[in-house]
Design an enzyme around this catalytic site. Sequence first.
Site, PDB file in Angstrom:
ATOM      1  N   GLY A 152       0.784  -1.201   0.059  1.00 53.83           N
ATOM      2  CA  GLY A 152      -0.058  -0.093   0.089  1.00 53.83           C
ATOM      3  C   GLY A 152       0.921   1.194   0.206  1.00 53.83           C
ATOM      4  N   ALA A 153       2.371   1.155  -0.406  1.00 52.52           N
ATOM      5  CA  ALA A 153       2.966   2.169  -0.280  1.00 52.52           C
ATOM      6  C   ALA A 153       3.303   2.855  -1.717  1.00 52.52           C
ATOM      7  CB  ALA A 153       4.378   1.771   0.334  1.00 52.52           C
TER       8      ALA A 153
ATOM      9  N   ALA B 224       4.782  -6.604  -8.121  1.00 56.40           N
ATOM     10  CA  ALA B 224       5.996  -7.417  -7.938  1.00 56.40           C
ATOM     11  C   ALA B 224       5.871  -8.661  -7.337  1.00 56.40           C
ATOM     12  CB  ALA B 224       6.857  -6.532  -6.876  1.00 56.40           C
TER      13      ALA B 224
ATOM     14  N   ASP C  59       2.652   0.047 -13.827  1.00 60.28           N
ATOM     15  CA  ASP C  59       3.430  -0.687 -12.731  1.00 60.28           C
ATOM     16  C   ASP C  59       3.871  -2.182 -13.274  1.00 60.28           C
ATOM     17  OD1 ASP C  59       2.638   1.473 -11.126  1.00 60.28           O
ATOM     18  OD2 ASP C  59       1.510   0.477  -9.661  1.00 60.28           O
TER      19      ASP C  59
HETATM   20  C1  MEV Z   1       0.228   3.892  -9.814  1.00 61.15           C
HETATM   21  O1  MEV Z   1       1.514   3.564  -9.715  1.00 61.15           O
HETATM   22  C2  MEV Z   1       0.136   5.019 -10.833  1.00 61.15           C
HETATM   23  C3  MEV Z   1      -1.366   5.392 -11.196  1.00 61.15           C
HETATM   24  O2  MEV Z   1      -1.287   6.360 -12.063  1.00 61.15           O
HETATM   25  C4  MEV Z   1      -2.347   4.340 -11.455  1.00 61.15           C
HETATM   26  C5  MEV Z   1      -1.997   3.659 -12.733  1.00 61.15           C
HETATM   27  O3  MEV Z   1      -1.179   4.214 -13.556  1.00 61.15           O
HETATM   28  O4  MEV Z   1      -2.691   2.539 -12.872  1.00 61.15           O
HETATM   29  C6  MEV Z   1      -1.560   6.424 -10.025  1.00 61.15           C
END
Ligand code: MEV
Length: 315
Positions: free
Chosen positions: A106-107, A114, A155
Amino acid sequence: MAGVEQATKIECSACAKVILCGEHAVVYGRPAIALPLPTLRAHARIEPDRRAFTIVAPDVGVTVSPWRHSRLTRNPLARAALAALELVGQQPPRATLTVTSDIPVGANLGSGAAVSVAIARAIAAYFNRALPPEEASRLAYEVEQLHHGSPSGIDNTVIAYEQPVWFARGKPLELLDAKLVAGLPLVIADTGIATPTRIPVGDVRAAWERDRERIEGYFDAIASLTHVAREALERGDLEQLGRAMNANHALLQQLGVSCPELDALCDAARSAGALGAKMSGGGRGGNMIALVRDATHAEVLREALLHAGAKRVFA
Ligand code: MEV
């Protein structure tokens, strides 16, 4: 062709990530830059066992029996494992898969993606199958959709490729030259506030539904800064990159995805001489990143950030 099951233990891992510039706007088709954090990792270990396939995550006290779940289960560990088994064309092995992670949950450091990539790599390796990054990325994206409905895909991409990426939804992926960011002096500080990404992402969606023109304006401004950040990276111009990060943080504040704790850490970083500081990822908690001049300056900043309330600092 079916792979050959391993008789011995397999261990695989996957890195964490930060967003250097462009989060949230990236959900709406704008570009963003993400960097892997190779020193923070999720780990998956598979050992042959006499019992039916079991996943254990001792750090969070979770035990999962994937065979009890359907392929479309909402349990992220089972979903990743079942998707990986489908990818390699195998049945659940008689084995135990142990998941551990150095990445805080959640950080906004990509812990979920990962873990999925580490599981997928371990299952593929257990059956002696190579897992190309695009397949690991696709699999982790499927699991990411359980965490929040409309992930951009940044991500899972940066984590599966473990390379800096220039990512724009629906466009061909651009891997950035790792040399551009090798040694980039970044300090990362954790507010200690765990916030699921779907919350700020959902709030931005609601604001966008209410006033598309205004919110699209923010996204366009963020996209311009992301281009500036890329040019600065390519020229090695840290001052310019720092200014782009500061301006990006200000726009994320206006979008309503920062929080007082993130703002306080950014202010503390700048007061301690950081070239730039911004929240990174979904926001409302999680981590911020600060750009410093060098390793000595990183140590100064570490102290300043801990003093300003950071729960952990990674440099
Ligand atoms: C999350 O690391 C990045 C956001 O832009 C969400 C996404 O791109 O899915 C907040």
